[in-house]
Design a protein around this motif. Structure first.
Motif, PDB file in Angstrom:
ATOM      1  N   MET A   1      -2.861  28.135   6.771  1.00 23.43           N
ATOM      2  CA  MET A   1      -2.296  27.033   6.028  1.00 23.43           C
ATOM      3  C   MET A   1      -3.259  25.854   6.120  1.00 23.43           C
ATOM      4  O   MET A   1      -3.669  25.467   7.192  1.00 23.43           O
ATOM      5  CB  MET A   1      -0.938  26.697   6.646  1.00 23.43           C
ATOM      6  N   ASN A   2      -3.627  25.267   5.020  1.00 23.55           N
ATOM      7  CA  ASN A   2      -4.560  24.146   5.067  1.00 23.55           C
ATOM      8  C   ASN A   2      -3.802  22.831   5.242  1.00 23.55           C
ATOM      9  O   ASN A   2      -2.583  22.784   5.218  1.00 23.55           O
ATOM     10  CB  ASN A   2      -5.462  24.129   3.828  1.00 23.55           C
ATOM     11  N   GLU A   3      -4.528  21.726   5.442  1.00 19.68           N
ATOM     12  CA  GLU A   3      -3.931  20.434   5.735  1.00 19.68           C
ATOM     13  C   GLU A   3      -3.151  19.839   4.566  1.00 19.68           C
ATOM     14  O   GLU A   3      -2.236  19.051   4.774  1.00 19.68           O
ATOM     15  CB  GLU A   3      -5.018  19.445   6.157  1.00 19.68           C
ATOM     16  N   ASN A   4      -3.493  20.170   3.364  1.00 18.17           N
ATOM     17  CA  ASN A   4      -2.868  19.553   2.197  1.00 18.17           C
ATOM     18  C   ASN A   4      -1.598  20.252   1.731  1.00 18.17           C
ATOM     19  O   ASN A   4      -0.872  19.713   0.914  1.00 18.17           O
ATOM     20  CB  ASN A   4      -3.865  19.498   1.035  1.00 18.17           C
ATOM     21  N   SER A   5      -1.332  21.459   2.232  1.00 20.10           N
ATOM     22  CA  SER A   5      -0.120  22.147   1.790  1.00 20.10           C
ATOM     23  C   SER A   5       1.035  21.777   2.720  1.00 20.10           C
ATOM     24  O   SER A   5       0.888  21.704   3.925  1.00 20.10           O
ATOM     25  CB  SER A   5      -0.352  23.655   1.778  1.00 20.10           C
ATOM     26  N   HIS A   6       2.195  21.501   2.120  1.00 20.61           N
ATOM     27  CA  HIS A   6       3.381  21.099   2.876  1.00 20.61           C
ATOM     28  C   HIS A   6       4.538  22.007   2.490  1.00 20.61           C
ATOM     29  O   HIS A   6       4.738  22.314   1.324  1.00 20.61           O
ATOM     30  CB  HIS A   6       3.775  19.648   2.560  1.00 20.61           C
ATOM     31  N   MET A   8       8.805  22.581   2.619  1.00 25.57           N
ATOM     32  CA  MET A   8       9.912  21.670   2.343  1.00 25.57           C
ATOM     33  C   MET A   8      10.262  20.826   3.561  1.00 25.57           C
ATOM     34  O   MET A   8      10.630  19.678   3.443  1.00 25.57           O
ATOM     35  CB  MET A   8      11.143  22.450   1.884  1.00 25.57           C
ATOM     36  N   SER A   9      10.150  21.367   4.768  1.00 22.20           N
ATOM     37  CA  SER A   9      10.497  20.608   5.963  1.00 22.20           C
ATOM     38  C   SER A   9       9.367  19.680   6.396  1.00 22.20           C
ATOM     39  O   SER A   9       9.580  18.801   7.206  1.00 22.20           O
ATOM     40  CB  SER A   9      10.856  21.553   7.109  1.00 22.20           C
ATOM     41  N   GLU A  10       8.181  19.863   5.882  1.00 25.06           N
ATOM     42  CA  GLU A  10       7.033  19.046   6.271  1.00 25.06           C
ATOM     43  C   GLU A  10       6.589  18.107   5.153  1.00 25.06           C
ATOM     44  O   GLU A  10       5.456  17.663   5.129  1.00 25.06           O
ATOM     45  CB  GLU A  10       5.860  19.952   6.657  1.00 25.06           C
ATOM     46  N   ARG A  11       7.484  17.787   4.227  1.00 27.74           N
ATOM     47  CA  ARG A  11       7.106  16.895   3.130  1.00 27.74           C
ATOM     48  C   ARG A  11       6.772  15.516   3.659  1.00 27.74           C
ATOM     49  O   ARG A  11       7.411  15.036   4.593  1.00 27.74           O
ATOM     50  CB  ARG A  11       8.241  16.777   2.122  1.00 27.74           C
ATOM     51  N   PRO A  12       5.796  14.838   3.063  1.00 33.67           N
ATOM     52  CA  PRO A  12       5.484  13.483   3.507  1.00 33.67           C
ATOM     53  C   PRO A  12       6.598  12.512   3.109  1.00 33.67           C
ATOM     54  O   PRO A  12       7.311  12.721   2.129  1.00 33.67           O
ATOM     55  CB  PRO A  12       4.187  13.155   2.776  1.00 33.67           C
ATOM     56  N   HIS A  13       6.768  11.464   3.875  1.00 31.76           N
ATOM     57  CA  HIS A  13       7.797  10.462   3.585  1.00 31.76           C
ATOM     58  C   HIS A  13       7.370   9.512   2.479  1.00 31.76           C
ATOM     59  O   HIS A  13       8.203   8.889   1.850  1.00 31.76           O
ATOM     60  CB  HIS A  13       8.105   9.653   4.846  1.00 31.76           C
ATOM     61  N   LEU A  14       6.074   9.391   2.250  1.00 28.90           N
ATOM     62  CA  LEU A  14       5.547   8.481   1.243  1.00 28.90           C
ATOM     63  C   LEU A  14       4.508   9.240   0.424  1.00 28.90           C
ATOM     64  O   LEU A  14       3.662   9.951   0.965  1.00 28.90           O
ATOM     65  CB  LEU A  14       4.903   7.265   1.934  1.00 28.90           C
ATOM     66  N   ARG A  15       4.562   9.059  -0.885  1.00 26.70           N
ATOM     67  CA  ARG A  15       3.633   9.763  -1.765  1.00 26.70           C
ATOM     68  C   ARG A  15       3.131   8.792  -2.820  1.00 26.70           C
ATOM     69  O   ARG A  15       3.931   8.090  -3.455  1.00 26.70           O
ATOM     70  CB  ARG A  15       4.344  10.934  -2.428  1.00 26.70           C
ATOM     71  N   VAL A  16       1.835   8.727  -3.010  1.00 28.39           N
ATOM     72  CA  VAL A  16       1.227   7.869  -4.026  1.00 28.39           C
ATOM     73  C   VAL A  16       1.196   8.658  -5.326  1.00 28.39           C
ATOM     74  O   VAL A  16       0.639   9.741  -5.390  1.00 28.39           O
ATOM     75  CB  VAL A  16      -0.207   7.452  -3.615  1.00 28.39           C
ATOM     76  N   VAL A  17       1.824   8.106  -6.366  1.00 25.84           N
ATOM     77  CA  VAL A  17       1.888   8.823  -7.631  1.00 25.84           C
ATOM     78  C   VAL A  17       0.919   8.259  -8.672  1.00 25.84           C
ATOM     79  O   VAL A  17       0.672   8.904  -9.686  1.00 25.84           O
ATOM     80  CB  VAL A  17       3.327   8.812  -8.213  1.00 25.84           C
ATOM     81  N   HIS A  18       0.397   7.059  -8.404  1.00 27.40           N
ATOM     82  CA  HIS A  18      -0.517   6.460  -9.372  1.00 27.40           C
ATOM     83  C   HIS A  18      -1.509   5.580  -8.622  1.00 27.40           C
ATOM     84  O   HIS A  18      -1.126   4.802  -7.764  1.00 27.40           O
ATOM     85  CB  HIS A  18       0.259   5.626 -10.394  1.00 27.40           C
ATOM     86  N   GLY A  19      -2.739   5.674  -8.937  1.00 26.88           N
ATOM     87  CA  GLY A  19      -3.769   4.840  -8.323  1.00 26.88           C
ATOM     88  C   GLY A  19      -4.370   5.501  -7.080  1.00 26.88           C
ATOM     89  O   GLY A  19      -4.071   6.640  -6.740  1.00 26.88           O
ATOM     90  N   ASN A  20      -5.233   4.741  -6.415  1.00 32.48           N
ATOM     91  CA  ASN A  20      -5.921   5.244  -5.237  1.00 32.48           C
ATOM     92  C   ASN A  20      -5.942   4.138  -4.177  1.00 32.48           C
ATOM     93  O   ASN A  20      -6.951   3.462  -4.003  1.00 32.48           O
ATOM     94  CB  ASN A  20      -7.345   5.673  -5.618  1.00 32.48           C
TER      95      ASN A  20
END
Length: 76
Positions: A1-6, A8-20
């Motif tokens: 499993m790589n670092e970027n795959s999550h 359902m129980s390991e979902r991030p609490h904050l997600r950036v949907v636009h911008g950087n």
């Protein structure tokens, strides 16, 4: 499993949907959200003094019946 795959129980609490945003911008946003969240909880009321308790002004009921005079001398 790589670092970027999550899962359902390991979902991030904050997600950036636009911008950087930079790490500092994300940290500032988290600090503001945390501060707003802690302001919603009211502070607990200060403890009341036993001197202001009005229940101490009332005498407890006296026992009645046989040997009531004997049991009236014992604390409840």
């Amino acid at each position: 499993m790589n670092e970027n795959s999550h899962t359902m129980s390991e979902r991030p609490h904050l997600r950036v949907v636009h911008g950087n945003p930079t790490d500092e911008e994300v940290a500032a946003l988290v600090a503001v959200i945390t501060t707003l969240n802690t302001r919603d909880t009211p502070a607990p009321p200060p403890p009341r003094s036993a001197w202001s308790d009005r229940r101490t002004l009332h005498r407890p009921p006296l026992p009645h019946g046989p040997n009531a005079w004997h049991t009236s001398t014992f604390p409840h």
